[in-house]
Design a protein around this motif. Structure first.
Motif, PDB file in Angstrom:
ATOM      1  N   MET A   3      11.153  11.199 -11.591  1.00 34.52           N
ATOM      2  CA  MET A   3      10.479   9.989 -12.042  1.00 34.52           C
ATOM      3  C   MET A   3      11.350   8.776 -11.729  1.00 34.52           C
ATOM      4  O   MET A   3      12.567   8.818 -11.840  1.00 34.52           O
ATOM      5  N   ALA A   4      10.707   7.695 -11.333  1.00 33.57           N
ATOM      6  CA  ALA A   4      11.420   6.475 -10.971  1.00 33.57           C
ATOM      7  C   ALA A   4      12.080   5.858 -12.197  1.00 33.57           C
ATOM      8  O   ALA A   4      11.561   5.941 -13.311  1.00 33.57           O
ATOM      9  N   SER A   5      13.211   5.223 -11.954  1.00 31.85           N
ATOM     10  CA  SER A   5      13.915   4.540 -13.041  1.00 31.85           C
ATOM     11  C   SER A   5      13.099   3.330 -13.498  1.00 31.85           C
ATOM     12  O   SER A   5      12.202   2.851 -12.793  1.00 31.85           O
ATOM     13  N   THR A   6      13.426   2.825 -14.672  1.00 32.10           N
ATOM     14  CA  THR A   6      12.762   1.632 -15.190  1.00 32.10           C
ATOM     15  C   THR A   6      12.919   0.477 -14.213  1.00 32.10           C
ATOM     16  O   THR A   6      11.969  -0.263 -13.947  1.00 32.10           O
ATOM     17  N   ARG A   7      14.109   0.336 -13.671  1.00 32.24           N
ATOM     18  CA  ARG A   7      14.383  -0.737 -12.712  1.00 32.24           C
ATOM     19  C   ARG A   7      13.487  -0.595 -11.486  1.00 32.24           C
ATOM     20  O   ARG A   7      12.879  -1.570 -11.030  1.00 32.24           O
ATOM     21  N   ASP A   8      13.395   0.614 -10.930  1.00 31.62           N
ATOM     22  CA  ASP A   8      12.558   0.829  -9.747  1.00 31.62           C
ATOM     23  C   ASP A   8      11.081   0.628 -10.056  1.00 31.62           C
ATOM     24  O   ASP A   8      10.331   0.104  -9.218  1.00 31.62           O
ATOM     25  N   ARG A   9      10.660   1.035 -11.244  1.00 33.17           N
ATOM     26  CA  ARG A   9       9.261   0.800 -11.644  1.00 33.17           C
ATOM     27  C   ARG A   9       8.979  -0.697 -11.709  1.00 33.17           C
ATOM     28  O   ARG A   9       7.919  -1.166 -11.279  1.00 33.17           O
ATOM     29  N   ALA A  10       9.921  -1.448 -12.259  1.00 33.67           N
ATOM     30  CA  ALA A  10       9.757  -2.900 -12.346  1.00 33.67           C
ATOM     31  C   ALA A  10       9.691  -3.517 -10.948  1.00 33.67           C
ATOM     32  O   ALA A  10       8.836  -4.372 -10.682  1.00 33.67           O
ATOM     33  N   LEU A  11      10.572  -3.090 -10.063  1.00 31.91           N
ATOM     34  CA  LEU A  11      10.585  -3.652  -8.711  1.00 31.91           C
ATOM     35  C   LEU A  11       9.324  -3.291  -7.932  1.00 31.91           C
ATOM     36  O   LEU A  11       8.773  -4.133  -7.213  1.00 31.91           O
ATOM     37  N   ALA A  12       8.867  -2.060  -8.065  1.00 30.53           N
ATOM     38  CA  ALA A  12       7.632  -1.656  -7.382  1.00 30.53           C
ATOM     39  C   ALA A  12       6.449  -2.476  -7.900  1.00 30.53           C
ATOM     40  O   ALA A  12       5.604  -2.937  -7.113  1.00 30.53           O
ATOM     41  N   ALA A  13       6.399  -2.681  -9.207  1.00 29.82           N
ATOM     42  CA  ALA A  13       5.325  -3.478  -9.795  1.00 29.82           C
ATOM     43  C   ALA A  13       5.422  -4.929  -9.342  1.00 29.82           C
ATOM     44  O   ALA A  13       4.401  -5.570  -9.046  1.00 29.82           O
ATOM     45  N   ALA A  14       6.626  -5.459  -9.277  1.00 28.88           N
ATOM     46  CA  ALA A  14       6.824  -6.838  -8.830  1.00 28.88           C
ATOM     47  C   ALA A  14       6.356  -7.004  -7.392  1.00 28.88           C
ATOM     48  O   ALA A  14       5.696  -7.996  -7.049  1.00 28.88           O
ATOM     49  N   GLY A  37       2.324  -9.052  -3.527  1.00 28.55           N
ATOM     50  CA  GLY A  37       1.414  -8.714  -2.437  1.00 28.55           C
ATOM     51  C   GLY A  37      -0.046  -8.943  -2.763  1.00 28.55           C
ATOM     52  O   GLY A  37      -0.841  -9.252  -1.877  1.00 28.55           O
ATOM     53  N   GLU A  38      -0.397  -8.803  -4.012  1.00 28.86           N
ATOM     54  CA  GLU A  38      -1.800  -8.943  -4.407  1.00 28.86           C
ATOM     55  C   GLU A  38      -2.157 -10.342  -4.902  1.00 28.86           C
ATOM     56  O   GLU A  38      -3.284 -10.801  -4.706  1.00 28.86           O
ATOM     57  N   GLN A  39      -1.191 -11.011  -5.568  1.00 25.58           N
ATOM     58  CA  GLN A  39      -1.515 -12.282  -6.210  1.00 25.58           C
ATOM     59  C   GLN A  39      -0.640 -13.450  -5.769  1.00 25.58           C
ATOM     60  O   GLN A  39      -0.831 -14.571  -6.221  1.00 25.58           O
ATOM     61  N   GLY A  40       0.341 -13.184  -4.917  1.00 22.31           N
ATOM     62  CA  GLY A  40       1.206 -14.254  -4.432  1.00 22.31           C
ATOM     63  C   GLY A  40       2.472 -14.394  -5.264  1.00 22.31           C
ATOM     64  O   GLY A  40       2.601 -13.828  -6.344  1.00 22.31           O
ATOM     65  N   ILE A  41       3.393 -15.173  -4.742  1.00 23.08           N
ATOM     66  CA  ILE A  41       4.714 -15.308  -5.347  1.00 23.08           C
ATOM     67  C   ILE A  41       4.641 -15.968  -6.721  1.00 23.08           C
ATOM     68  O   ILE A  41       5.474 -15.697  -7.591  1.00 23.08           O
ATOM     69  N   ARG A  42       3.660 -16.805  -6.961  1.00 24.88           N
ATOM     70  CA  ARG A  42       3.544 -17.467  -8.266  1.00 24.88           C
ATOM     71  C   ARG A  42       3.207 -16.498  -9.391  1.00 24.88           C
ATOM     72  O   ARG A  42       3.446 -16.794 -10.554  1.00 24.88           O
ATOM     73  N   ALA A  43       2.663 -15.353  -9.044  1.00 23.82           N
ATOM     74  CA  ALA A  43       2.325 -14.349 -10.064  1.00 23.82           C
ATOM     75  C   ALA A  43       3.552 -13.604 -10.566  1.00 23.82           C
ATOM     76  O   ALA A  43       3.471 -12.868 -11.546  1.00 23.82           O
ATOM     77  N   PRO A  56      -0.925  -4.997   1.085  1.00 22.98           N
ATOM     78  CA  PRO A  56      -0.296  -5.786   0.009  1.00 22.98           C
ATOM     79  C   PRO A  56       1.219  -5.934   0.190  1.00 22.98           C
ATOM     80  O   PRO A  56       1.772  -7.009  -0.030  1.00 22.98           O
ATOM     81  N   ARG A  57       1.873  -4.880   0.623  1.00 23.10           N
ATOM     82  CA  ARG A  57       3.312  -4.964   0.855  1.00 23.10           C
ATOM     83  C   ARG A  57       3.614  -5.920   2.007  1.00 23.10           C
ATOM     84  O   ARG A  57       4.584  -6.679   1.969  1.00 23.10           O
ATOM     85  N   THR A  58       2.781  -5.895   3.033  1.00 22.89           N
ATOM     86  CA  THR A  58       2.966  -6.800   4.164  1.00 22.89           C
ATOM     87  C   THR A  58       2.799  -8.251   3.720  1.00 22.89           C
ATOM     88  O   THR A  58       3.595  -9.119   4.095  1.00 22.89           O
ATOM     89  N   ARG A  59       1.776  -8.523   2.901  1.00 23.58           N
ATOM     90  CA  ARG A  59       1.598  -9.881   2.376  1.00 23.58           C
ATOM     91  C   ARG A  59       2.799 -10.286   1.526  1.00 23.58           C
ATOM     92  O   ARG A  59       3.262 -11.427   1.581  1.00 23.58           O
ATOM     93  N   ALA A  60       3.321  -9.336   0.752  1.00 19.38           N
ATOM     94  CA  ALA A  60       4.506  -9.620  -0.067  1.00 19.38           C
ATOM     95  C   ALA A  60       5.690  -9.972   0.823  1.00 19.38           C
ATOM     96  O   ALA A  60       6.450 -10.903   0.520  1.00 19.38           O
ATOM     97  N   ARG A  61       5.869  -9.248   1.920  1.00 19.60           N
ATOM     98  CA  ARG A  61       6.977  -9.535   2.836  1.00 19.60           C
ATOM     99  C   ARG A  61       6.878 -10.961   3.352  1.00 19.60           C
ATOM    100  O   ARG A  61       7.859 -11.705   3.368  1.00 19.60           O
ATOM    101  N   TYR A  62       5.684 -11.378   3.787  1.00 20.56           N
ATOM    102  CA  TYR A  62       5.507 -12.742   4.271  1.00 20.56           C
ATOM    103  C   TYR A  62       5.806 -13.749   3.162  1.00 20.56           C
ATOM    104  O   TYR A  62       6.478 -14.760   3.391  1.00 20.56           O
ATOM    105  N   ALA A  63       5.299 -13.507   1.967  1.00 19.52           N
ATOM    106  CA  ALA A  63       5.543 -14.421   0.847  1.00 19.52           C
ATOM    107  C   ALA A  63       7.035 -14.530   0.546  1.00 19.52           C
ATOM    108  O   ALA A  63       7.546 -15.622   0.278  1.00 19.52           O
ATOM    109  N   LEU A  64       7.733 -13.400   0.601  1.00 26.71           N
ATOM    110  CA  LEU A  64       9.166 -13.407   0.317  1.00 26.71           C
ATOM    111  C   LEU A  64       9.954 -14.085   1.433  1.00 26.71           C
ATOM    112  O   LEU A  64      10.946 -14.778   1.160  1.00 26.71           O
ATOM    113  N   PHE A  65       9.527 -13.917   2.682  1.00 27.51           N
ATOM    114  CA  PHE A  65      10.175 -14.644   3.776  1.00 27.51           C
ATOM    115  C   PHE A  65      10.040 -16.154   3.546  1.00 27.51           C
ATOM    116  O   PHE A  65      10.999 -16.905   3.701  1.00 27.51           O
ATOM    117  N   LEU A  66       8.856 -16.588   3.166  1.00 29.20           N
ATOM    118  CA  LEU A  66       8.637 -18.010   2.927  1.00 29.20           C
ATOM    119  C   LEU A  66       9.429 -18.488   1.711  1.00 29.20           C
ATOM    120  O   LEU A  66       9.994 -19.587   1.728  1.00 29.20           O
TER     121      LEU A  66
END
Length: 182
Positions: free
Chosen positions: A1-12, A17-23, A97-107
């Protein structure tokens, strides 16, 4: 099972990816990861720390996937076209969604070299891989060809995850690969 930290990062990463960096807030991450309130802030005290954690998590995850990816041999232009077409289909389909997250994080990191560093390391790995493949299949100038091929691929990926998820992949990839070999 994933650690709490990894669960938080995966959710983040999902949130971005789904709602943008402001979410991206500690409370939303806790809720998405089904963690007790305050769990994410225990790992990442500030929003900047959370963003940096998500950037590092994304880069580490992709590097691990890329290094273990099972891809057939790429010794011909046709095999490269097939490999890139399949890769773009996955990045703009199930992993959109992960790809959109990558672009948002690059920006988000555009003005912050430290924040951007993990993504740029990952990018360099992919550039080196692309240069090596282009050299193997006969490109006269693999570095120059890789820049052009990756620019075309990036444009296609961005187009598919923002404007037209059904845009054809193979014709664009084929034209870019053929041009890279001229």
């Amino acid at each position: 099972m994933a650690s709490t930290r990894d669960r938080a990062l995966a959710a983040a990463l999902q949130l971005v990816g789904e709602q943008g960096i402001r979410a991206l807030t500690h409370a939303r991450v806790d809720e998405r990861a089904e963690l007790p309130k305050g769990s994410t802030s225990n790992w990442f005290r500030t929003r900047d720390a959370l963003v940096a954690g998500v950037v590092a998590y994304l880069a580490e995850s992709e590097r691990a996937e890329f290094s273990t990816a099972e891809m057939g041999p790429v010794d011909t232009p046709e095999q490269l076209i097939e490999a890139l077409t399949a890769m773009i289909a996955v990045q703009t389909g199930p992993l959109a969604p992960r790809t959109r997250a990558r672009y948002a994080l690059f920006l988000e990191g555009a003005g912050d070299a430290d924040l951007l560093a993990p993504l740029l390391v990952q990018r360099r790995v992919f550039v080196e891989w692309t240069v090596a493949l282009l050299a193997r299949i006969g490109a006269r100038s693999p570095e120059e060809a890789a820049r052009a091929l990756m620019a075309a691929g990036d444009g296609l990926v961005l187009h598919r995850v923002t404007v037209d998820p059904h845009a054809e992949i193979r014709p664009v990839v084929e034209r870019a690969v053929r041009a890279a070999l001229d």
